[in-house]
Structures are given as C-alpha cells and as structure tokens.
Write a protein that holds these residues in place. Structure first.
Motif, PDB file in Angstrom:
ATOM      1  N   GLU A  56      16.863 -40.952   3.967  1.00  0.00           N
ATOM      2  CA  GLU A  56      16.676 -39.565   3.534  1.00  0.00           C
ATOM      3  C   GLU A  56      15.215 -39.324   3.146  1.00  0.00           C
ATOM      4  OE1 GLU A  56      21.077 -38.584   1.626  1.00  0.00           O
ATOM      5  OE2 GLU A  56      19.554 -39.502   0.342  1.00  0.00           O
ATOM      6  N   ILE A  57      14.642 -40.267   2.424  1.00  0.00           N
ATOM      7  CA  ILE A  57      13.235 -40.150   2.043  1.00  0.00           C
ATOM      8  C   ILE A  57      12.368 -40.167   3.301  1.00  0.00           C
ATOM      9  CG2 ILE A  57      11.326 -41.246   0.798  1.00  0.00           C
ATOM     10  CD1 ILE A  57      13.493 -42.366  -1.149  1.00  0.00           C
ATOM     11  N   GLY A  58      12.651 -41.097   4.197  1.00  0.00           N
ATOM     12  CA  GLY A  58      11.895 -41.186   5.445  1.00  0.00           C
ATOM     13  C   GLY A  58      11.967 -39.909   6.252  1.00  0.00           C
ATOM     14  N   ASP A  59      13.160 -39.316   6.328  1.00  0.00           N
ATOM     15  CA  ASP A  59      13.314 -38.061   7.073  1.00  0.00           C
ATOM     16  C   ASP A  59      12.472 -36.940   6.455  1.00  0.00           C
ATOM     17  OD1 ASP A  59      15.076 -39.286   8.820  1.00  0.00           O
ATOM     18  OD2 ASP A  59      16.882 -38.393   7.926  1.00  0.00           O
ATOM     19  N   LYS A  60      12.478 -36.844   5.134  1.00  0.00           N
ATOM     20  CA  LYS A  60      11.731 -35.778   4.462  1.00  0.00           C
ATOM     21  C   LYS A  60      10.227 -35.938   4.640  1.00  0.00           C
ATOM     22  CE  LYS A  60      15.343 -34.768   1.204  1.00  0.00           C
ATOM     23  NZ  LYS A  60      15.984 -35.106  -0.033  1.00  0.00           N
ATOM     24  N   LEU A  61       9.779 -37.182   4.761  1.00  0.00           N
ATOM     25  CA  LEU A  61       8.344 -37.450   4.884  1.00  0.00           C
ATOM     26  C   LEU A  61       7.912 -37.740   6.319  1.00  0.00           C
ATOM     27  CD1 LEU A  61       7.835 -39.653   1.701  1.00  0.00           C
ATOM     28  CD2 LEU A  61       7.422 -37.195   1.976  1.00  0.00           C
ATOM     29  N   ASN A  62       8.845 -37.626   7.249  1.00  0.00           N
ATOM     30  CA  ASN A  62       8.574 -37.937   8.660  1.00  0.00           C
ATOM     31  C   ASN A  62       8.028 -39.354   8.839  1.00  0.00           C
ATOM     32  OD1 ASN A  62       9.401 -35.403   9.680  1.00  0.00           O
ATOM     33  ND2 ASN A  62       7.420 -34.536   9.166  1.00  0.00           N
ATOM     34  N   LEU A  63       8.630 -40.306   8.133  1.00  0.00           N
ATOM     35  CA  LEU A  63       8.245 -41.714   8.223  1.00  0.00           C
ATOM     36  C   LEU A  63       9.432 -42.530   8.715  1.00  0.00           C
ATOM     37  CD1 LEU A  63       6.350 -42.123   4.817  1.00  0.00           C
ATOM     38  CD2 LEU A  63       5.350 -41.837   7.093  1.00  0.00           C
ATOM     39  N   ASP A  64       9.174 -43.475   9.602  1.00  0.00           N
ATOM     40  CA  ASP A  64      10.260 -44.325  10.085  1.00  0.00           C
ATOM     41  C   ASP A  64      10.510 -45.471   9.101  1.00  0.00           C
ATOM     42  OD1 ASP A  64       8.468 -46.533  10.651  1.00  0.00           O
ATOM     43  OD2 ASP A  64       7.956 -45.560  12.537  1.00  0.00           O
ATOM     44  N   ASN A  65      11.627 -46.172   9.299  1.00  0.00           N
ATOM     45  CA  ASN A  65      12.003 -47.256   8.388  1.00  0.00           C
ATOM     46  C   ASN A  65      10.959 -48.360   8.324  1.00  0.00           C
ATOM     47  OD1 ASN A  65      14.303 -46.123   7.428  1.00  0.00           O
ATOM     48  ND2 ASN A  65      15.714 -47.333   8.654  1.00  0.00           N
ATOM     49  N   GLY A  66      10.288 -48.627   9.424  1.00  0.00           N
ATOM     50  CA  GLY A  66       9.266 -49.663   9.449  1.00  0.00           C
ATOM     51  C   GLY A  66       8.056 -49.327   8.580  1.00  0.00           C
ATOM     52  N   THR A  67       7.855 -48.050   8.319  1.00  0.00           N
ATOM     53  CA  THR A  67       6.758 -47.603   7.459  1.00  0.00           C
ATOM     54  C   THR A  67       7.226 -47.421   6.025  1.00  0.00           C
ATOM     55  OG1 THR A  67       5.743 -46.470   9.340  1.00  0.00           O
ATOM     56  CG2 THR A  67       5.017 -45.793   7.135  1.00  0.00           C
ATOM     57  N   ILE A  68       8.397 -46.814   5.855  1.00  0.00           N
ATOM     58  CA  ILE A  68       8.855 -46.465   4.505  1.00  0.00           C
ATOM     59  C   ILE A  68       9.321 -47.695   3.716  1.00  0.00           C
ATOM     60  CG2 ILE A  68      11.249 -45.883   5.113  1.00  0.00           C
ATOM     61  CD1 ILE A  68       9.290 -43.741   2.738  1.00  0.00           C
ATOM     62  N   THR A  69       9.941 -48.671   4.378  1.00  0.00           N
ATOM     63  CA  THR A  69      10.483 -49.832   3.658  1.00  0.00           C
ATOM     64  C   THR A  69       9.401 -50.636   2.932  1.00  0.00           C
ATOM     65  OG1 THR A  69      12.407 -49.920   5.097  1.00  0.00           O
ATOM     66  CG2 THR A  69      11.850 -51.936   3.898  1.00  0.00           C
ATOM     67  N   PRO A  70       8.293 -51.012   3.588  1.00  0.00           N
ATOM     68  CA  PRO A  70       7.259 -51.745   2.844  1.00  0.00           C
ATOM     69  C   PRO A  70       6.639 -50.901   1.719  1.00  0.00           C
ATOM     70  CG  PRO A  70       6.800 -51.795   5.213  1.00  0.00           C
ATOM     71  CD  PRO A  70       7.981 -50.913   5.008  1.00  0.00           C
ATOM     72  N   LEU A  71       6.520 -49.611   1.950  1.00  0.00           N
ATOM     73  CA  LEU A  71       5.988 -48.709   0.936  1.00  0.00           C
ATOM     74  C   LEU A  71       6.879 -48.724  -0.302  1.00  0.00           C
ATOM     75  CD1 LEU A  71       4.121 -46.362   0.001  1.00  0.00           C
ATOM     76  CD2 LEU A  71       5.543 -44.840   1.365  1.00  0.00           C
ATOM     77  N   LEU A  72       8.187 -48.628  -0.083  1.00  0.00           N
ATOM     78  CA  LEU A  72       9.138 -48.638  -1.195  1.00  0.00           C
ATOM     79  C   LEU A  72       9.157 -49.987  -1.908  1.00  0.00           C
ATOM     80  CD1 LEU A  72      12.030 -46.614   0.457  1.00  0.00           C
ATOM     81  CD2 LEU A  72      10.417 -45.807  -1.286  1.00  0.00           C
ATOM     82  N   LYS A  73       9.014 -51.060  -1.164  1.00  0.00           N
ATOM     83  CA  LYS A  73       8.962 -52.389  -1.788  1.00  0.00           C
ATOM     84  C   LYS A  73       7.752 -52.515  -2.715  1.00  0.00           C
ATOM     85  CE  LYS A  73      11.623 -55.025   1.573  1.00  0.00           C
ATOM     86  NZ  LYS A  73      11.627 -56.091   2.586  1.00  0.00           N
ATOM     87  N   ARG A  74       6.609 -52.000  -2.284  1.00  0.00           N
ATOM     88  CA  ARG A  74       5.411 -52.029  -3.142  1.00  0.00           C
ATOM     89  C   ARG A  74       5.613 -51.172  -4.389  1.00  0.00           C
ATOM     90  NH1 ARG A  74       3.043 -51.843   1.959  1.00  0.00           N
ATOM     91  NH2 ARG A  74       2.599 -49.618   1.820  1.00  0.00           N
ATOM     92  N   MET A  75       6.269 -50.047  -4.231  1.00  0.00           N
ATOM     93  CA  MET A  75       6.527 -49.175  -5.378  1.00  0.00           C
ATOM     94  C   MET A  75       7.507 -49.821  -6.354  1.00  0.00           C
ATOM     95  SD  MET A  75       6.588 -45.490  -3.453  1.00  0.00           S
ATOM     96  CE  MET A  75       6.738 -44.524  -4.957  1.00  0.00           C
ATOM     97  N   ALA A  76       8.480 -50.539  -5.832  1.00  0.00           N
ATOM     98  CA  ALA A  76       9.423 -51.261  -6.696  1.00  0.00           C
ATOM     99  C   ALA A  76       8.683 -52.361  -7.462  1.00  0.00           C
ATOM    100  CB  ALA A  76      10.567 -51.830  -5.874  1.00  0.00           C
ATOM    101  N   ALA A  77       7.759 -53.052  -6.782  1.00  0.00           N
ATOM    102  CA  ALA A  77       6.978 -54.107  -7.434  1.00  0.00           C
ATOM    103  C   ALA A  77       6.102 -53.539  -8.549  1.00  0.00           C
ATOM    104  CB  ALA A  77       6.122 -54.848  -6.404  1.00  0.00           C
ATOM    105  N   LYS A  78       5.678 -52.282  -8.413  1.00  0.00           N
ATOM    106  CA  LYS A  78       4.883 -51.619  -9.448  1.00  0.00           C
ATOM    107  C   LYS A  78       5.755 -51.103 -10.592  1.00  0.00           C
ATOM    108  CE  LYS A  78       1.336 -48.921  -8.164  1.00  0.00           C
ATOM    109  NZ  LYS A  78       0.555 -47.909  -7.408  1.00  0.00           N
ATOM    110  N   GLY A  79       7.069 -51.162 -10.417  1.00  0.00           N
ATOM    111  CA  GLY A  79       7.978 -50.709 -11.462  1.00  0.00           C
ATOM    112  C   GLY A  79       8.227 -49.216 -11.484  1.00  0.00           C
ATOM    113  N   LEU A  80       7.942 -48.526 -10.388  1.00  0.00           N
ATOM    114  CA  LEU A  80       8.131 -47.076 -10.329  1.00  0.00           C
ATOM    115  C   LEU A  80       9.519 -46.674  -9.863  1.00  0.00           C
ATOM    116  CD1 LEU A  80       4.708 -46.102  -8.716  1.00  0.00           C
ATOM    117  CD2 LEU A  80       5.380 -45.884 -11.119  1.00  0.00           C
TER     118      LEU A  80
END
Length: 141
Positions: A56-80
């Motif tokens: 759903e996030i990827g669809d709203k931002l026009n990002l595919d899973n290969g782009t959004i997944t690493p981004l989300l992992k980095r954000m989780a590591a930052k505690g956001l």
C-alpha cells in the motif's frame, strides 16, 4: 537541427531539473530531522493513516517492493517504524509508526514552510505547480 530536438524545446528536461532542484531544497531541511526525502514521503503516508501494508505504501509512492523494502528496513533500524508480519498471511508485512516516528511529526510540520521560504516563491505558486503536475500525472495513468 530540428527545433523539436533541441534541449530548450523539451518539456521533460526542465521538469527533470526542477524535480532534482526541489529534492535538493528538501535535503538540508530534512537533515535537521534526520530523514532522507524518500523516508519523509513514507512518514507522511504513515502520519495520514497507519498501519499500512508494504504494498500500500509502495503504491501510494509509486515505488516497487525492491525499492520500498530496503527503505523500510533502514527506517525500522532508525526506530521510526515497526514491521510486523500479518498472522493470517505471512507474506504481508504491516508497517506502523513507533512512538519516535509519531513524535517526529511535530518537527516535520515545519518542513513545508521552510521549503517554500528556501525556494523563494509563494505558496500559491507552488500549489499551482502541484495542481498542474497532478493533472498531467492523472492523465498519464
């Protein structure tokens, strides 16, 4: 050379250059709150409504899973954000804001005004630009 093949005749180049310039304006402003531009976009999506599935996030931002997944992992590591697999379907990952992610919204509320000021144009000019871009994007879909 044909006039339509000259760089100055192209629509795509100034749009591309403007996109890069806008991201460059955002960069130092977002550094103040320790976000990259793509992370800021994800946070805005989640501040509007959470939890949300990765796709759903990827669809709203026009990002595919290969782009959004690493981004989300980095954000989780930052505690956001937190990432949680759906108990009914483990292929589905739901994203929620952490308390730190929720608190960041207060600081981020200043970003739009800082961007307008840094660009040196009026909010009305920016809204006209946004409306035209959205109109073109909606027709392209």
């Amino acid at each position: 050379m044909d006039e339509e093949l000259k760089l100055k005749s192209q629509v795509c180049f100034p749009v591309y250059a403007l996109s890069r310039e806008i991201v460059n304006v955002y960069r130092p402003i977002l550094e103040e709150i320790d976000l990259t531009y793509p992370q800021y976009l994800v946070m805005m999506v989640l501040w509007e409504n959470e939890p949300q599935k990765v796709n759903e996030i990827g669809d709203k931002l026009n990002l595919d899973n290969g782009t959004i997944t690493p981004l989300l992992k980095r954000m989780a590591a930052k505690g956001l954000i937190s990432r949680k697999r759906n108990t009914k379907d483990e292929r589905v990952v739901e994203i929620s804001l952490t308390e730190s992610g929720k608190q960041l919204q207060t600081k981020a509320a200043e970003v739009p005004q800082k961007v307008v000021k840094a660009m040196g144009i009026t909010p009305e000019d920016l809204m006209q630009l946004k409306d035209l871009v959205v109109k073109i994007l909606n027709r392209a879909k």
